[in-house]
Design a protein around this motif. Structure first.
Motif, short mmCIF file in Angstrom:
data_model
loop_
_atom_site.label_atom_id
_atom_site.label_comp_id
_atom_site.label_asym_id
_atom_site.label_seq_id
_atom_site.Cartn_x
_atom_site.Cartn_y
_atom_site.Cartn_z
N GLN A 1 0.83 -1.20 0.00
CA GLN A 1 0.00 0.00 0.00
C GLN A 1 0.86 1.25 0.00
O GLN A 1 2.01 1.22 0.47
CB GLN A 1 -0.91 0.00 1.22
N PRO A 2 0.33 2.35 -0.51
CA PRO A 2 1.08 3.63 -0.43
C PRO A 2 1.49 3.92 1.01
O PRO A 2 0.70 3.73 1.93
CB PRO A 2 0.07 4.65 -0.96
N GLY A 3 2.73 4.38 1.16
CA GLY A 3 3.28 4.63 2.48
C GLY A 3 3.97 3.44 3.10
O GLY A 3 4.64 3.58 4.12
N GLY A 4 3.84 2.30 2.48
CA GLY A 4 4.45 1.08 3.00
C GLY A 4 5.91 0.93 2.62
O GLY A 4 6.51 1.82 2.00
N SER A 5 6.47 -0.22 3.01
CA SER A 5 7.90 -0.49 2.78
C SER A 5 8.09 -1.87 2.17
O SER A 5 7.29 -2.78 2.38
CB SER A 5 8.67 -0.43 4.10
N LEU A 6 9.16 -2.00 1.43
CA LEU A 6 9.62 -3.27 0.89
C LEU A 6 11.14 -3.28 0.89
O LEU A 6 11.76 -2.22 0.80
CB LEU A 6 9.13 -3.50 -0.54
N ARG A 7 11.70 -4.48 0.98
CA ARG A 7 13.14 -4.63 0.86
C ARG A 7 13.45 -5.61 -0.25
O ARG A 7 13.05 -6.77 -0.19
CB ARG A 7 13.74 -5.13 2.17
N GLN B 1 16.30 -0.94 0.35
CA GLN B 1 15.24 -0.72 1.32
C GLN B 1 14.40 0.44 0.81
O GLN B 1 14.91 1.54 0.60
CB GLN B 1 15.81 -0.39 2.69
N MET B 2 13.12 0.18 0.61
CA MET B 2 12.22 1.19 0.05
C MET B 2 11.15 1.53 1.08
O MET B 2 10.37 0.67 1.48
CB MET B 2 11.58 0.65 -1.24
N ASN B 3 11.14 2.78 1.52
CA ASN B 3 10.17 3.26 2.49
C ASN B 3 9.29 4.34 1.86
O ASN B 3 9.64 4.90 0.82
CB ASN B 3 10.88 3.82 3.72
N SER B 4 8.19 4.63 2.52
CA SER B 4 7.27 5.68 2.06
C SER B 4 6.96 5.52 0.58
O SER B 4 7.03 6.48 -0.20
CB SER B 4 7.87 7.06 2.33
N LEU B 5 6.62 4.31 0.21
CA LEU B 5 6.38 4.01 -1.21
C LEU B 5 5.19 4.76 -1.75
O LEU B 5 4.19 4.98 -1.05
CB LEU B 5 6.22 2.51 -1.41
N LYS B 6 5.30 5.14 -3.02
CA LYS B 6 4.26 5.90 -3.72
C LYS B 6 3.79 5.10 -4.94
O LYS B 6 4.55 4.28 -5.47
CB LYS B 6 4.81 7.25 -4.19
#
Length: 120
Positions: free
Chosen positions: A13-19, A81-86
């Protein structure tokens, strides 16, 4: 022969994180620069982040402050590391590495990509 295998993509979801992870294997003498690129539908592949063999990093303006690239040379692995995903981060993410298979010769190798989808 050298192989790069990415993992860690998925739906978030938007605002989420993935690595994301990318492991290199095969006939590796030395790994130089490692990086992540991405390609969104209908767009050209673009550089996301790079990390040199000395640990220096650089980022696309669009991900600065949100993404962090790192590497573990003991594992021949690079991470993103991807944070605050859009939603605009939605793309296939590709790993790239400049790898020397012999002391004086290096080549650019690519992974097959992992899909990241940012959507509610």
């Amino acid at each position: 022969q050298v192989h790069l295998v990415e993992s860690g993509g998925g739906l978030v979801q938007p605002g989420g994180s993935l690595r994301l992870s990318c492991a290199a294997s095969g006939s590796i003498f030395r790994i130089n620069d490692m990086g992540w690129y991405r390609q969104a539908p209908g767009k050209q592949r673009e550089l996301v982040a790079l990390v040199s063999s000395s640990g220096s990093t650089s980022y696309a303006d669009s991900v600065k402050g949100r993404f962090t690239i790192s590497r573990d040379d003991a594992k021949n692995t690079v991470y993103l590391q991807m944070n605050s995903l859009k939603p605009e981060d939605t793309a296939v993410y590709y790993c790239n590495a400049d790898i020397a298979t012999m002391p004086t010769i290096s080549f650019a190798f690519w992974g097959k990509g992992t899909l990241v989808t940012v959507s509610s």
